[in-house]
Design a protein around this motif. Structure first.
Motif, PDB file in Angstrom:
ATOM      1  N   ILE A 176       0.778  -1.180  -0.174  1.00 34.08           N
ATOM      2  CA  ILE A 176      -0.163   0.243   0.460  1.00 34.08           C
ATOM      3  C   ILE A 176       0.504   1.178  -0.012  1.00 34.08           C
ATOM      4  N   LEU A 177       0.799   2.324  -1.120  1.00 35.17           N
ATOM      5  CA  LEU A 177       1.187   3.039  -0.831  1.00 35.17           C
ATOM      6  C   LEU A 177       0.577   4.394   0.046  1.00 35.17           C
ATOM      7  N   THR A 178       1.015   4.859   0.460  1.00 33.68           N
ATOM      8  CA  THR A 178       0.410   6.065   1.596  1.00 33.68           C
ATOM      9  C   THR A 178       0.800   7.357   1.355  1.00 33.68           C
ATOM     10  N   VAL A 179       0.133   8.363   1.509  1.00 33.16           N
ATOM     11  CA  VAL A 179       0.253   9.647   0.875  1.00 33.16           C
ATOM     12  C   VAL A 179      -0.768  10.213   2.049  1.00 33.16           C
ATOM     13  N   ASP A 180       0.571  11.272   2.002  1.00 34.34           N
ATOM     14  CA  ASP A 180      -0.298  12.213   3.735  1.00 34.34           C
ATOM     15  C   ASP A 180       1.131  13.103   3.962  1.00 34.34           C
ATOM     16  N   ASP A 181       0.427  14.546   3.875  1.00 31.38           N
ATOM     17  CA  ASP A 181       1.919  15.053   4.262  1.00 31.38           C
ATOM     18  C   ASP A 181       2.566  15.842   5.767  1.00 31.38           C
TER      19      ASP A 181
ATOM     20  N   GLU B  92       5.706   5.198   1.974  1.00 28.90           N
ATOM     21  CA  GLU B  92       5.729   6.466   1.829  1.00 28.90           C
ATOM     22  C   GLU B  92       5.334   7.407   1.179  1.00 28.90           C
ATOM     23  N   ALA B  93       4.575   8.215   0.630  1.00 27.59           N
ATOM     24  CA  ALA B  93       5.246   9.415  -0.178  1.00 27.59           C
ATOM     25  C   ALA B  93       4.935  11.132   0.908  1.00 27.59           C
ATOM     26  N   GLU B  94       4.822  11.873   0.623  1.00 26.53           N
ATOM     27  CA  GLU B  94       4.422  13.044   1.694  1.00 26.53           C
ATOM     28  C   GLU B  94       3.865  14.210   0.551  1.00 26.53           C
ATOM     29  N   ASP B  95       3.362  14.111  -0.725  1.00 27.02           N
ATOM     30  CA  ASP B  95       2.825  14.693  -1.340  1.00 27.02           C
ATOM     31  C   ASP B  95       2.588  14.132  -2.769  1.00 27.02           C
ATOM     32  N   GLY B  96       1.816  14.812  -3.398  1.00 26.83           N
ATOM     33  CA  GLY B  96       1.363  14.024  -4.889  1.00 26.83           C
ATOM     34  C   GLY B  96       2.363  14.122  -5.371  1.00 26.83           C
ATOM     35  N   VAL B  97       3.513  14.570  -5.674  1.00 26.41           N
ATOM     36  CA  VAL B  97       4.827  14.801  -6.369  1.00 26.41           C
ATOM     37  C   VAL B  97       5.065  13.778  -6.078  1.00 26.41           C
ATOM     38  N   HIS B  98       5.501  13.333  -4.769  1.00 23.41           N
ATOM     39  CA  HIS B  98       7.033  12.486  -4.111  1.00 23.41           C
ATOM     40  C   HIS B  98       5.667  10.933  -4.975  1.00 23.41           C
TER      41      HIS B  98
ATOM     42  N   ILE C 128      -6.017  14.823   0.651  1.00 27.35           N
ATOM     43  CA  ILE C 128      -6.969  15.538  -0.176  1.00 27.35           C
ATOM     44  C   ILE C 128      -5.834  16.527  -0.120  1.00 27.35           C
ATOM     45  N   ASN C 129      -5.714  17.621   1.223  1.00 32.49           N
ATOM     46  CA  ASN C 129      -5.103  18.456   0.978  1.00 32.49           C
ATOM     47  C   ASN C 129      -3.885  17.923   1.429  1.00 32.49           C
ATOM     48  N   MET C 130      -2.404  18.192   0.423  1.00 31.26           N
ATOM     49  CA  MET C 130      -1.314  18.612   0.073  1.00 31.26           C
ATOM     50  C   MET C 130      -0.662  19.587  -0.675  1.00 31.26           C
ATOM     51  N   PRO C 131       0.376  19.894   0.145  1.00 33.45           N
ATOM     52  CA  PRO C 131       1.255  21.092  -0.906  1.00 33.45           C
ATOM     53  C   PRO C 131       2.200  20.004  -2.755  1.00 33.45           C
ATOM     54  N   ARG C 132       2.448  20.711  -3.188  1.00 31.95           N
ATOM     55  CA  ARG C 132       2.644  20.361  -4.324  1.00 31.95           C
ATOM     56  C   ARG C 132       1.883  19.790  -5.691  1.00 31.95           C
ATOM     57  N   LEU C 133       1.049  18.691  -4.849  1.00 33.02           N
ATOM     58  CA  LEU C 133      -0.098  18.421  -6.152  1.00 33.02           C
ATOM     59  C   LEU C 133      -0.672  18.023  -4.892  1.00 33.02           C
TER      60      LEU C 133
END
Length: 120
Positions: free
Chosen positions: A5-10, A31-37, A54-59
């Motif tokens: 599972i890829l989790t994406v959250d700033d 893990e990724a810290e935003d959409g671009v990552h 939903i609400n993250m910097p960059r993307l």
């Protein structure tokens, strides 16, 4: 075979909570810290599930979902995990290609049920 599972959250604390809950359920976590990552992590890799804020910097999450679906990745389920709960945002996420929606703060058991529902 273990599902990934890829989790994406700033939020580092939210990523930590997700990692703890999901590893307890037996999943491998990326893990990724935003959409671009997240897009960088997806290059050459296809996790079994994507969970994004939903609400993250960059993307933001909407942009991430649209980009992933736009690249022809239609098989992978995408769950949105966010503090947002408006019908308008849910509809926008569905229109972008989201599979499901979970409101923060999440209960680990409800998260497990939502994941089992979308992972075959």
């Amino acid at each position: 075979m273990t599902k990934t599972i890829l989790t994406v959250d700033d939020s580092p604390s939210m990523r930590m909570l997700l990692r703890a809950a999901l590893t307890d359920l037996g999943y491998d976590i990326v893990e990724a810290e935003d959409g671009v990552h997240a897009l960088e992590k997806l290059e050459g890799n296809q996790p079994d599930l994507l969970i994004t804020d939903i609400n993250m910097p960059r993307l933001d999450g909407f942009g991430l979902i649209e980009t992933v679906r736009g690249k022809g990745c239609t098989e992978m389920p995408i769950l949105v995990l966010t503090t947002e709960s408006s019908d308008e945002k849910k509809q926008r996420a569905r229109a972008a290609g989201a599979t499901g929606w979970i409101v923060k703060p999440f209960h680990p058991e409800k998260l497990a049920v939502a994941i089992r529902r979308v992972l075959h």
